[in-house]
Design a protein around this motif. Structure first.
Motif, PDB file in Angstrom:
ATOM      1  N   ALA A  28     122.340  65.678  29.299  1.00  0.00           N
ATOM      2  CA  ALA A  28     121.538  66.740  28.689  1.00  0.00           C
ATOM      3  C   ALA A  28     121.116  66.363  27.282  1.00  0.00           C
ATOM      4  N   THR A  29     122.039  65.790  26.534  1.00  0.00           N
ATOM      5  CA  THR A  29     121.736  65.384  25.166  1.00  0.00           C
ATOM      6  C   THR A  29     120.773  64.201  25.146  1.00  0.00           C
ATOM      7  N   ARG A  30     121.027  63.228  26.021  1.00  0.00           N
ATOM      8  CA  ARG A  30     120.199  62.020  26.030  1.00  0.00           C
ATOM      9  C   ARG A  30     118.766  62.315  26.460  1.00  0.00           C
ATOM     10  N   HIS A  31     118.616  63.151  27.484  1.00  0.00           N
ATOM     11  CA  HIS A  31     117.278  63.441  28.013  1.00  0.00           C
ATOM     12  C   HIS A  31     116.677  64.722  27.432  1.00  0.00           C
ATOM     13  N   ASP A  32     117.428  65.405  26.586  1.00  0.00           N
ATOM     14  CA  ASP A  32     116.997  66.659  25.958  1.00  0.00           C
ATOM     15  C   ASP A  32     116.574  67.700  26.994  1.00  0.00           C
ATOM     16  N   VAL A  33     117.477  67.966  27.944  1.00  0.00           N
ATOM     17  CA  VAL A  33     117.261  69.044  28.912  1.00  0.00           C
ATOM     18  C   VAL A  33     118.320  70.119  28.680  1.00  0.00           C
ATOM     19  N   ILE A  34     118.026  71.328  29.113  1.00  0.00           N
ATOM     20  CA  ILE A  34     118.922  72.465  28.903  1.00  0.00           C
ATOM     21  C   ILE A  34     119.740  72.691  30.175  1.00  0.00           C
ATOM     22  N   ILE A  35     121.060  72.746  30.035  1.00  0.00           N
ATOM     23  CA  ILE A  35     121.941  73.003  31.166  1.00  0.00           C
ATOM     24  C   ILE A  35     122.155  74.505  31.294  1.00  0.00           C
ATOM     25  N   LEU A  36     121.878  75.024  32.475  1.00  0.00           N
ATOM     26  CA  LEU A  36     122.055  76.450  32.763  1.00  0.00           C
ATOM     27  C   LEU A  36     123.251  76.578  33.700  1.00  0.00           C
ATOM     28  N   GLU A  37     124.351  77.060  33.165  1.00  0.00           N
ATOM     29  CA  GLU A  37     125.623  77.096  33.894  1.00  0.00           C
ATOM     30  C   GLU A  37     125.923  78.522  34.344  1.00  0.00           C
ATOM     31  N   ASP A  38     125.875  78.726  35.652  1.00  0.00           N
ATOM     32  CA  ASP A  38     126.108  80.046  36.231  1.00  0.00           C
ATOM     33  C   ASP A  38     127.600  80.217  36.490  1.00  0.00           C
ATOM     34  N   LEU A  39     128.226  81.093  35.718  1.00  0.00           N
ATOM     35  CA  LEU A  39     129.675  81.345  35.836  1.00  0.00           C
ATOM     36  C   LEU A  39     129.916  82.695  36.501  1.00  0.00           C
TER      37      LEU A  39
ATOM     38  N   TYR B  70     130.586  69.721  25.954  1.00  0.00           N
ATOM     39  CA  TYR B  70     130.080  68.346  25.950  1.00  0.00           C
ATOM     40  C   TYR B  70     128.629  68.205  25.517  1.00  0.00           C
ATOM     41  N   THR B  71     127.965  69.294  25.200  1.00  0.00           N
ATOM     42  CA  THR B  71     126.590  69.236  24.710  1.00  0.00           C
ATOM     43  C   THR B  71     126.270  70.535  23.980  1.00  0.00           C
ATOM     44  N   ASP B  72     125.225  70.489  23.161  1.00  0.00           N
ATOM     45  CA  ASP B  72     124.720  71.715  22.527  1.00  0.00           C
ATOM     46  C   ASP B  72     123.541  72.301  23.292  1.00  0.00           C
ATOM     47  N   ASN B  73     123.098  71.607  24.325  1.00  0.00           N
ATOM     48  CA  ASN B  73     121.942  72.060  25.097  1.00  0.00           C
ATOM     49  C   ASN B  73     122.396  72.852  26.322  1.00  0.00           C
ATOM     50  N   TYR B  74     122.805  74.085  26.109  1.00  0.00           N
ATOM     51  CA  TYR B  74     123.305  74.852  27.257  1.00  0.00           C
ATOM     52  C   TYR B  74     123.089  76.348  27.084  1.00  0.00           C
ATOM     53  N   VAL B  75     123.069  77.018  28.254  1.00  0.00           N
ATOM     54  CA  VAL B  75     123.128  78.474  28.358  1.00  0.00           C
ATOM     55  C   VAL B  75     124.174  78.796  29.412  1.00  0.00           C
ATOM     56  N   LEU B  76     125.066  79.730  29.114  1.00  0.00           N
ATOM     57  CA  LEU B  76     126.077  80.181  30.070  1.00  0.00           C
ATOM     58  C   LEU B  76     125.713  81.586  30.531  1.00  0.00           C
ATOM     59  N   TRP B  77     125.826  81.816  31.827  1.00  0.00           N
ATOM     60  CA  TRP B  77     125.633  83.165  32.362  1.00  0.00           C
ATOM     61  C   TRP B  77     126.977  83.677  32.857  1.00  0.00           C
ATOM     62  N   ILE B  78     127.483  84.729  32.249  1.00  0.00           N
ATOM     63  CA  ILE B  78     128.768  85.322  32.615  1.00  0.00           C
ATOM     64  C   ILE B  78     128.493  86.701  33.214  1.00  0.00           C
ATOM     65  N   SER B  79     128.959  86.906  34.434  1.00  0.00           N
ATOM     66  CA  SER B  79     128.638  88.125  35.171  1.00  0.00           C
ATOM     67  C   SER B  79     129.807  89.102  35.183  1.00  0.00           C
ATOM     68  N   GLY B  80     129.464  90.390  35.151  1.00  0.00           N
ATOM     69  CA  GLY B  80     130.490  91.415  35.321  1.00  0.00           C
ATOM     70  C   GLY B  80     130.728  91.763  36.780  1.00  0.00           C
ATOM     71  N   SER B  81     129.954  91.181  37.685  1.00  0.00           N
ATOM     72  CA  SER B  81     129.962  91.616  39.081  1.00  0.00           C
ATOM     73  C   SER B  81     131.180  91.157  39.866  1.00  0.00           C
ATOM     74  N   LYS B  82     131.474  89.869  39.867  1.00  0.00           N
ATOM     75  CA  LYS B  82     132.499  89.328  40.754  1.00  0.00           C
ATOM     76  C   LYS B  82     133.881  89.358  40.105  1.00  0.00           C
ATOM     77  N   ALA B  83     134.054  88.651  38.996  1.00  0.00           N
ATOM     78  CA  ALA B  83     135.374  88.558  38.368  1.00  0.00           C
ATOM     79  C   ALA B  83     135.863  89.914  37.872  1.00  0.00           C
ATOM     80  N   PHE B  84     134.924  90.801  37.493  1.00  0.00           N
ATOM     81  CA  PHE B  84     135.303  92.106  36.971  1.00  0.00           C
ATOM     82  C   PHE B  84     135.000  93.252  37.939  1.00  0.00           C
ATOM     83  N   SER B  85     134.477  92.937  39.129  1.00  0.00           N
ATOM     84  CA  SER B  85     134.216  93.941  40.174  1.00  0.00           C
ATOM     85  C   SER B  85     133.390  95.119  39.655  1.00  0.00           C
ATOM     86  N   TYR B  86     132.356  94.806  38.864  1.00  0.00           N
ATOM     87  CA  TYR B  86     131.550  95.866  38.252  1.00  0.00           C
ATOM     88  C   TYR B  86     130.070  95.685  38.593  1.00  0.00           C
TER      89      TYR B  86
END
Length: 437
Positions: free
Chosen positions: A211-222, A248-264
């Motif tokens: 991600a850092t080398r190629h300058d792409v954004i990592i979208l991590e669905d949690l 491991y990089t500054d090029n990221y977005v994390l998506w944290i959901s209330g649906s599954k882990a929190f049953s909401y």
């Protein structure tokens, strides 16, 4: 047992044919029709909808917020201070990453978060004006709605099925694909929906370096946060942490959901967490909107125009859940371990009756038992198996529509109850007897 003539009639009346064009909602609708017409229950394994009761912590916090008058006020586009602080602390406690509260934005479910992020990328990369970085790389199989979101927005897509690529082979293949210069981001879920494989820290380190080398954004669905039950990830501020590219990089977005882990799930709440660097990073094409940075565009333009913020009361509910998790008074993983117990039982029954796991190991180790797993039956494609199981009152979803190159179906454990165990066993045995290998 389900009347097979009725099954055929309902399938034909709905025009589902070989199921190649069926969505999850179509299969759910078919199941409902069969239950009405036959009076027999269908075992619902097709829908990824949480089947557990939410914590009283969330319900109490939301009631209190409503009683104190929050319903009369518009919430801030970027979220109330309480949830921004709680999200920042939650990421620190369970991922081990430092993200400023400013960079944590509540959304109306992670679904809105993913749509807003893809839209932000579309404009930040100048795609509407011919920008070359117009393609999203999906590590698959994955959540098909995210592909549909890219279609709606106008982003191109390319996929890579992890079935044949793990470890060094995965990193090498991604490097090759990124070298084309047209990819703006990489998307994956971890644990993966539907295979339930989990990327290792070594793989995530490699992805972060790319991600850092190629300058792409990592979208991590949690969406299935910390639900790799092979390790105890329930203790705040101590290892092991939820595996994440954010280390491991500054090029990221994390998506944290209330649906599954929190049953909401019904209250629609998620958090989009942008790295501090990405939030403040300027993109020239965004200046036409009166802003320049990724975070300001996401919050001040997208969240404002999409919904003018996230429902006020549910922000307090999610805040309370994360606060309690961080101070150790609420172990959110205790509840969702039930999904693992259900998966263990169903896998045993299926394997004993001739089925086999499609995504069958995780870098040489057994998969965790969790929210999803994948199976197939010898001599059948995924579409054929989806249709065949419906005649035995079992609803599943084919892998074909999830970007997989493998034949099989997804099994979701969320609606399966202990009371259904004898019926499930009976129906699978009947299926195996009628379809001898």
């Amino acid at each position: 047992m389900i009347d097979k003539q009725i099954v055929t009639e309902v399938i034909d009346s709905m025009g589902l044919g070989d199921f190649s064009g069926a969505t999850i909602r179509d299969i759910q609708a078919l199941s409902t029709q069969l239950e009405k017409k036959t009076g027999e229950p269908v075992i619902h394994l097709e829908m990824g909808v949480p089947g557990l009761q939410p914590s009283q912590i969330a319900l109490r916090a939301e009631r209190e917020a409503l009683e104190q008058g929050c319903a009369t006020q518009y919430p801030p586009n970027g979220g109330i201070p309480r949830i921004k602080k709680a999200a920042s602390e939650f990421v620190k406690a369970f991922i081990g990453a430092d993200i400023d509260p400013l960079c944590c934005v509540p959304t109306t479910g992670s679904m809105q978060g993913t749509f807003a992020t893809f839209t932000a990328l579309y404009h930040a990369m100048g795609v509407r004006n011919g920008g070359k970085r117009d393609t999203v790389l999906f590590i698959q199989p994955g959540f098909p709605v995210q592909n549909a979101q890219c279609d709606v927005i106008g982003l191109r897509q390319v996929g890579l099925d992890i079935h044949g690529y793990r470890g060094a082979e995965l990193i090498a293949k991604l490097d090759e694909m990124l070298s084309a210069g047209n990819i703006c981001s990489i998307v994956y879920s971890n644990p993966n929906n539907p295979s339930w494989v989990c990327f290792t820290d070594e793989e995530l380190k490699g992805i972060g370096e790319l991600a850092t080398r190629h300058d792409v954004i990592i979208l991590e669905d949690l969406a299935y946060f910390a639900m790799d039950f092979r390790r105890d990830l329930s203790h705040p501020y101590q290892a092991p942490y939820q595996a994440s590219v954010s280390r491991y990089t500054d090029n990221y977005v994390l998506w944290i959901s209330g649906s599954k882990a929190f049953s909401y799930a019904g209250q629609r709440i998620g958090i989009t967490c942008m790295s501090n660097k990405l939030y403040h990073r300027p993109f020239e094409p965004l200046k036409s909107f009166g802003v320049s940075t990724f975070g300001d565009f996401f919050t001040g333009r997208l969240m404002y125009t999409l919904s003018s913020g996230t429902t006020h009361s549910v922000q307090h509910a999610m805040s309370a859940l994360m606060e309690a998790a961080c101070d150790g008074s609420y172990c959110f993983l205790d509840d969702v371990r039930e999904y693992g117990r259900r998966a263990k039982f169903m896998k045993e029954v299926l394997l004993q009756n001739g089925f086999y796991l499609v995504y069958d190991n995780d870098m040489g180790s057994p998969l965790a038992d969790g929210f999803y797993f994948t199976v197939c039956y010898p001599g059948m494609t995924g579409l054929e198996l989806t249709r065949a199981l419906m005649y035995y009152g079992i609803a599943v979803f084919p892998l074909d529509t999830m970007g997989s190159t493998q034949q099989g179906v997804r099994i979701c454990t969320s609606f399966f109850s202990q009371a259904q165990q004898p019926l499930f066993q009976e129906r699978i045995r009947a299926f195996a007897a009628d379809n001898k290998i």
